[in-house]
Every structure is written in structure tokens, then in C-alpha cells.
Design an enzyme around this catalytic site. Structure first.
Site, PDB file in Angstrom:
ATOM      1  N   ARG A  21     -11.209   2.551   5.157  1.00  0.00           N
ATOM      2  CA  ARG A  21     -10.039   2.856   5.988  1.00  0.00           C
ATOM      3  C   ARG A  21      -9.102   1.701   6.269  1.00  0.00           C
ATOM      4  NH1 ARG A  21     -12.269   3.785  11.258  1.00  0.00           N
ATOM      5  NH2 ARG A  21     -14.017   2.539  10.348  1.00  0.00           N
ATOM      6  N   ASN A  39     -13.018   8.251   9.264  1.00  0.00           N
ATOM      7  CA  ASN A  39     -14.220   8.763   9.069  1.00  0.00           C
ATOM      8  C   ASN A  39     -14.554  10.180   9.333  1.00  0.00           C
ATOM      9  OD1 ASN A  39     -14.622   6.190   7.571  1.00  0.00           O
ATOM     10  ND2 ASN A  39     -15.812   5.486   9.076  1.00  0.00           N
TER      11      ASN A  39
END
Length: 93
Positions: A21, A39
Site C-alpha cells: 500500500r 487491505n
């Protein structure tokens, strides 16, 4: 200039716990995109991205491999309505 493009990209593989990320945020910001990387409970990462169509295409290309710490198996791309991503920057959640 090409019209803006909004997409949802779901990335599968070893993509959680490896900085995916954070690196996605860096790449998307470098490309001038807004959106987010999150996520998901199934172990994948969801990326919402919006901006210049060519920049979105570059992010998609980058996501197919991701950072060196990750191992991307495959991605799924869903086109969204223009303006669907409500953000002025790109964030990792």
C-alpha cells in the site's frame, strides 16, 4: 489532455505485510492520481485510482508487478463512473 479515468483494481498475491500500500501510494502520487489503497480481508489489496487516463494506465502496469517486496499473481480491473473516487490525494489505509 485525455479525459479523467476512474478504476477499482484488486491485486492478488503476496501483497499484504510487504509495504504494498505504501509503495502504491508513492507511485500513484508520483503519477498525480488521487484515490486509496486498502487491505481487504481476503488477503488482496483494493486500489481506487482516478486521474489522467494515461497516468491510470501507468499505475495499472506498475500494479501488475508491484514493489520488489511483493509477489503479484493477478489483478482485476473494474471501470468506475467518472468522478467516482472522492479524494483530492492518494492515501494508503
Amino acid at each position: 489532455m485525455t479525459p479523467p479515468r476512474s478504476v477499482r483494481i484488486q491485486v492478488y498475491g503476496i501483497v499484504q505485510g510487504v509495504g504494498f500500500r505504501y509503495f502504491t501510494q508513492q507511485e500513484a502520487s508520483r503519477l498525480g492520481l488521487c484515490g486509496r489503497a486498502t487491505n481487504l480481508s481476503d488477503g488482496s489489496v483494493e486500489v481506487l485510482a482516478q486521474g489522467d487516463a494515461q497516468a491510470v494506465e501507468k499505475l495499472i502496469y506498475w500494479l501488475k508487478t508491484g514493489p520488489r517486496t511483493a509477489s503479484v499473481d493477478y489483478i482485476e480491473i473494474t471501470e468506475l463512473a467518472a468522478g467516482a473516487v472522492n479524494s483530492s490525494s492518494f492515501r494508503a489505509y
